[in-house]
Motif scaffolding. Structure first.
Motif, short mmCIF file in Angstrom:
data_model
loop_
_atom_site.label_atom_id
_atom_site.label_comp_id
_atom_site.label_asym_id
_atom_site.label_seq_id
_atom_site.Cartn_x
_atom_site.Cartn_y
_atom_site.Cartn_z
N ALA A 151 21.90 21.20 24.79
CA ALA A 151 22.37 22.27 23.89
C ALA A 151 21.18 23.00 23.26
CB ALA A 151 23.29 21.69 22.82
N ALA A 160 19.45 25.21 25.92
CA ALA A 160 20.23 26.43 26.13
C ALA A 160 20.06 27.40 24.97
CB ALA A 160 21.71 26.09 26.33
N HIS A 194 25.53 36.15 32.79
CA HIS A 194 26.44 35.07 32.38
C HIS A 194 26.65 35.09 30.87
CE1 HIS A 194 26.30 33.33 36.38
NE2 HIS A 194 25.02 33.60 36.37
N THR A 195 27.81 34.64 30.45
CA THR A 195 28.13 34.55 29.03
C THR A 195 27.33 33.41 28.40
OG1 THR A 195 29.92 32.95 29.35
CG2 THR A 195 30.50 35.31 29.50
N ASP A 196 27.29 33.39 27.07
CA ASP A 196 26.62 32.29 26.36
C ASP A 196 27.24 30.96 26.77
OD1 ASP A 196 25.28 34.34 25.08
OD2 ASP A 196 25.88 33.74 23.05
N HIS A 197 28.56 30.90 26.86
CA HIS A 197 29.25 29.66 27.24
C HIS A 197 28.82 29.20 28.63
CE1 HIS A 197 32.33 26.61 27.58
NE2 HIS A 197 32.66 27.13 28.75
N GLU A 198 28.74 30.13 29.58
CA GLU A 198 28.31 29.78 30.93
C GLU A 198 26.87 29.29 30.95
OE1 GLU A 198 31.08 32.85 33.54
OE2 GLU A 198 29.19 33.58 32.69
N ARG A 200 25.26 27.81 28.46
CA ARG A 200 25.24 26.46 27.86
C ARG A 200 25.74 25.41 28.85
NH1 ARG A 200 27.38 29.53 23.36
NH2 ARG A 200 25.69 29.85 21.87
N SER A 201 26.82 25.74 29.58
CA SER A 201 27.37 24.80 30.57
C SER A 201 26.37 24.55 31.68
CB SER A 201 28.66 25.36 31.18
OG SER A 201 29.66 25.41 30.20
N TRP A 202 25.69 25.61 32.13
CA TRP A 202 24.70 25.48 33.20
C TRP A 202 23.56 24.54 32.79
CZ3 TRP A 202 19.83 28.44 33.69
CH2 TRP A 202 19.23 28.31 34.96
N ARG A 249 23.71 22.22 30.45
CA ARG A 249 24.28 20.89 30.21
C ARG A 249 24.63 20.17 31.52
NH1 ARG A 249 28.28 22.46 27.43
NH2 ARG A 249 29.78 22.45 29.12
N GLU A 250 25.18 20.89 32.48
CA GLU A 250 25.72 20.26 33.68
C GLU A 250 24.78 20.29 34.88
OE1 GLU A 250 29.50 22.17 34.27
OE2 GLU A 250 30.09 21.74 32.20
#
Length: 157
Positions: free
Chosen positions: A17, A20, A38-42, A44-46, A48-49
């Protein structure tokens, strides 16, 4: 302003986190005219994952927080971002020096042509322009430039 009040270490999953967040703050500050793919959410997911658990990710920490991040993948310096408040303190140079130690045969990287501060930074650290593109092959469709560093010629740490 140079400082040694930071540490560099491999990122762990719990850093995702913060990594990101540094990427988002840095990209927004450095590249306000570049359309993010990409969005902020995308993002962060990238991180993290995909990035932190699966790629060679390094962080610079200061005052208990992640203030810089770098990803080295093969011969590529894929990501190098610093929190804007921590730029100019030697952190980026230390991360580049580490990347060179990790990949002593050489490195390559891409940056956007409009990112003049990054381009000057990489050139100061011995990277030379290898190629310019019109951006059709990156997600942002932004003209970019490929830099390479090989040990010996123009090396400054």
């Amino acid at each position: 302003m140079q400082t040694d009040d930071f540490a560099v270490r491999r990122a762990v999953d719990s850093d995702a986190a913060s990594v990101a967040a540094v990427w988002l703050r840095s990209f927004t500050a450095a590249l306000p005219s570049v359309r993010r793919a990409h969005t902020d959410h995308e993002v962060r997911s990238w991180f993290r994952e995909v990035v932190v658990p699966g790629q060679e990710t390094w962080v610079a920490t200061a005052e208990g927080s992640v203030v810089g991040m770098m990803v080295v993948d093969g011969e590529s310096l894929d990501q190098l971002y610093l929190d804007p408040a921590w730029q100019g303190r030697g952190i980026g140079g230390r991360l580049v020096h580490l990347a060179k130690q990790l990949r002593p045969a050489g490195l390559a990287l891409w940056t956007f042509q409009v990112n003049e501060p990054a381009r000057r930074f990489y050139e100061r650290h011995g990277f030379v322009v290898a190629e310019y593109t019109d951006g059709r092959h990156n997600e942002e469709h932004e003209p970019d430039v490929r830099y390479v560093w090989r040990p010996g010629a123009h090396d400054q740490g």
